[in-house]
Design a protein around this motif. Structure first.
Motif: not given
Length: 207
Positions: A98-122
């Motif tokens: 299931m590496i494809i959905p796993i890696m898609l989730a990893y990339v998606a969450m990494t991008l979203i979390l990075t944006i979340g921490f950059l814009l505001l920590i909370i």
């Protein structure tokens, strides 16, 4: 769905259920650590200039490609223990298919979390806690990436502060247990995985 749980109650039950399975968890984690160390060394050889942002993300993604499915396999051990199913070390390798959905989730969450921490920590902290069950929902329930992310987020949000408290308290316990030569980790790491497995089982398996 309305629910509630006791942080200490979950951890106590998680600790109780480490009986008889500690070696399975410890063996799995040792295998994961050795593979992660090997992959990291190999990636550093392939991407020697890891200082650049592009190389840093590339090397991190390659590392996750080989280690994340194993880590998810350890998470599933916690779920299986909550379900009172048989545990085995080789089962941690079951999710490379299931590496494809796993890696898609990893990339998606990494991008979203990075944006979340950059814009505001909370927002970053909120999402980091809320995405606790994303990988488990993908490999165990066969959900799509966004569906799993949203289901995890909405479910955790209802008791977000308790999940945050569980994460914080279990982290503190693990750090303290690591001080006397790391011996306490034999109990506390399985306890943590099983505790989250108990919550997953309650929230997504039971009506």
């Amino acid at each position: 769905m309305t629910y509630d749980f006791s942080i200490t109650g979950v951890l106590k039950e998680g600790f109780r259920r480490t009986e008889g399975v500690k070696l399975t968890f410890v063996g799995s984690i040792i295998i994961y650590a050795l593979i992660a160390l090997f992959v990291k060394s190999l990636v550093e050889f392939i991407f020697p200039n890891g200082e650049s942002l592009v190389n840093a993300y590339a090397s991190s993604t390659v590392e996750m490609l080989f280690t994340l499915p194993i880590l998810i396999g350890i998470m599933i051990l916690g779920v299986k223990r909550a379900r009172e199913e048989e545990l085995s070390i080789p089962s941690i390798f079951d999710y490379f298919g299931m590496i494809i959905p796993i890696m898609l989730a990893y990339v998606a969450m990494t991008l979203i979390l990075t944006i979340g921490f950059l814009l505001l920590i909370i927002p970053g902290v909120y999402l980091a806690v809320s995405y606790a069950f994303v990988y488990t929902l993908i490999v165990d329930k066969g959900l799509g990436v966004w569906e799993a992310m949203e289901l995890s987020r909405k479910t955790v949000t209802e008791q977000w502060f308790k999940f945050f408290g569980l994460s914080l308290l279990s982290g503190i316990i693990i750090i303290i247990s690591a001080l006397p030569l790391g011996i306490g980790l034999i109990w506390t790491i399985p306890m943590t995985y099983i505790s989250y497995g108990l919550l997953y089982h309650r929230l997504f398996d039971e009506d």
